[in-house]
Scaffold this active site. Structure first.
Site, PDB file in Angstrom:
ATOM      1  N   LYS A 180       0.531  -1.194   0.057  1.00 36.04           N
ATOM      2  CA  LYS A 180       0.148   0.140   0.101  1.00 36.04           C
ATOM      3  C   LYS A 180       0.768   1.145  -0.098  1.00 36.04           C
ATOM      4  CE  LYS A 180      -3.529   2.631   2.420  1.00 36.04           C
ATOM      5  NZ  LYS A 180      -4.557   2.222   3.587  1.00 36.04           N
ATOM      6  N   LYS A 233      -2.195  -1.581  -3.944  1.00 35.73           N
ATOM      7  CA  LYS A 233      -3.310  -0.200  -3.607  1.00 35.73           C
ATOM      8  C   LYS A 233      -2.441   0.950  -3.793  1.00 35.73           C
ATOM      9  CE  LYS A 233      -6.030   1.893  -0.446  1.00 35.73           C
ATOM     10  NZ  LYS A 233      -6.405   1.990   1.055  1.00 35.73           N
TER      11      LYS A 233
HETATM   12  C1  PBG Z   1      -7.478   2.774   5.760  1.00 41.91           C
HETATM   13  C2  PBG Z   1      -7.652   2.763   4.334  1.00 41.91           C
HETATM   14  C3  PBG Z   1      -7.713   3.847   3.334  1.00 41.91           C
HETATM   15  C4  PBG Z   1      -8.089   3.446   2.212  1.00 41.91           C
HETATM   16  C5  PBG Z   1      -8.731   2.040   2.358  1.00 41.91           C
HETATM   17  N1  PBG Z   1      -8.354   2.003   3.653  1.00 41.91           N
HETATM   18  C6  PBG Z   1      -7.187   5.416   3.645  1.00 41.91           C
HETATM   19  C7  PBG Z   1      -5.839   5.710   3.869  1.00 41.91           C
HETATM   20  O1  PBG Z   1      -4.978   4.831   3.791  1.00 41.91           O
HETATM   21  O2  PBG Z   1      -5.806   6.952   4.100  1.00 41.91           O
HETATM   22  C8  PBG Z   1      -8.243   4.242   0.772  1.00 41.91           C
HETATM   23  C9  PBG Z   1      -9.179   3.652  -0.019  1.00 41.91           C
HETATM   24  C10 PBG Z   1      -9.423   4.752  -1.206  1.00 41.91           C
HETATM   25  O3  PBG Z   1      -8.910   5.810  -1.401  1.00 41.91           O
HETATM   26  O4  PBG Z   1     -10.276   4.290  -1.864  1.00 41.91           O
HETATM   27  N2  PBG Z   1      -6.173   2.873   6.050  1.00 41.91           N
END
Ligand code: PBG
Length: 310
Positions: A180, A233
């Site tokens: 991520k 992601k």
């Molecule tokens: C939680 C999380 C996030 C997303 C999914 N789970 C946000 C972040 O890391 O700030 C983002 C998903 C999206 O942008 O569609 N940590």
């Protein structure tokens, strides 16, 4: 006949944002077509997507109250736990996944509890692990089929696996947000989940967009800790990463077509600058072609409808 890639409704996971109340459908400003929904409305929309052949949903909580330690996340009566119970009882065959992170539940918006007071608080990784384990267990007890740790805390997958085993939830699967990135594409999500960090950012634990090899290292660690599936992601700027993960590891690979990617398509479509539905389909097809087995996308329902109308 000779097409190499086929996109079907069966590839898609529909995200929902759930908040307290009844009969609430609150539009998310930066994500046209996406709403914060009360539990009854999540059930209603989940039924509609299931009918289109989408096999899974993922739930994000927008709790009534946030606090420094994110209590609603691991309260057995927390907002996501209530939604899971309702969806599973109405639609037992629908796969229900829960996002597993504290950032939607903490008042400071960080993915873990903080330590050190005054000017430079930092996330206490190891103190957070215990809370993630507790959260996984209440989510599984509510009926979640898969839990999806999204906070990039070191050791989260093994802490969660251990908590699930000890709690007798051996059959709950872990879909790890393994690679991520610290991405600007999460902006609209933070509107939807009201989870923008109150100070600082997430670069101490999310990955540098410049790094590809590091993603393979992160995936290997999560698999070693007991993840059943891994996720990359965002998706679209990281198709090369999806491909490399697919080639290196023989586990299901998920890709998250995130909020900012969705918002770009919707904004250009609203301006009449692109053919929105065709762009959506081309994007999702490219993610599948890169090697994703499943795609989390806010377009899931629209895409499934488009395929059904064909
Ligand atoms: C939680 C999380 C996030 C997303 C999914 N789970 C946000 C972040 O890391 O700030 C983002 C998903 C999206 O942008 O569609 N940590």
């Amino acid at each position: 006949m000779v097409r190499e890639t086929e996109l079907t409704a069966n590839d898609l996971i529909q995200p929902f944002f759930v908040l307290p109340g009844k009969n609430v459908r609150r539009a998310v400003r930066s994500m046209p077509g996406v709403f914060q929904l009360s539990v009854d409305q999540v059930v209603k929309d989940a039924r509609a997507v299931a009918k289109l052949g989408v096999p899974a949903v993922i739930l994000f909580g927008v709790p009534e109250k946030k606090d420094p330690v994110g209590r609603d996340a691991y309260d057995s009566d927390g907002i996501v736990q209530r939604a899971v119970r309702s969806v599973k009882s109405a639609l037992p065959d629908l796969l229900v996944i829960t996002d597993l992170c504290l950032c939607e539940y903490t008042d400071h918006g960080h993915c873990g509890v903080l330590r050190g007071n005054g000017k430079n608080p930092e996330i206490d990784n190891d103190a957070t692990l215990e809370l993630l384990g507790k959260t996984a267990l209440v989510q599984a007890e509510a009926g979640a089929d898969w839990v999806a740790p999204s906070g990039m805390m070191d050791g989260a997958v093994s802490a969660i696996r251990r908590a699930l085993e000890r709690g007798g939830k051996k059959n709950t699967a872990i879909l790890a947000y393994a690679a991520k990135y610290a991405s600007a594409f999460y902006g609209p999500f933070r509107d939807a989940a009201q989870s923008a960090p109150a100070f600082g950012d997430r670069r101490t634990h999310q990955m540098d967009p410049a790094n590809g090899r590091e993603a393979l290292h992160e995936v290997a660690l999560d698999l070693k800790e007991g993840a059943d599936m891994v996720m990359v992601k965002p998706a679209l700027s990281y198709l090369d990463v999806i491909r490399r993960v697919r080639e290196r590891f023989d586990v299901p690979v998920a890709a998250y077509n995130v909020s900012g990617e969705y918002a770009l398509v919707k904004a250009a479509e609203a301006k009449g600058w692109v053919d929105g539905p065709r762009v959506m389909e081309e994007i999702l097809l490219s993610i599948k072609r890169a090697g994703a087995d499943v795609i989390l996308t806010y377009h899931a329902q629209e895409m499934a409808q488009r395929l059904a109308d064909r």
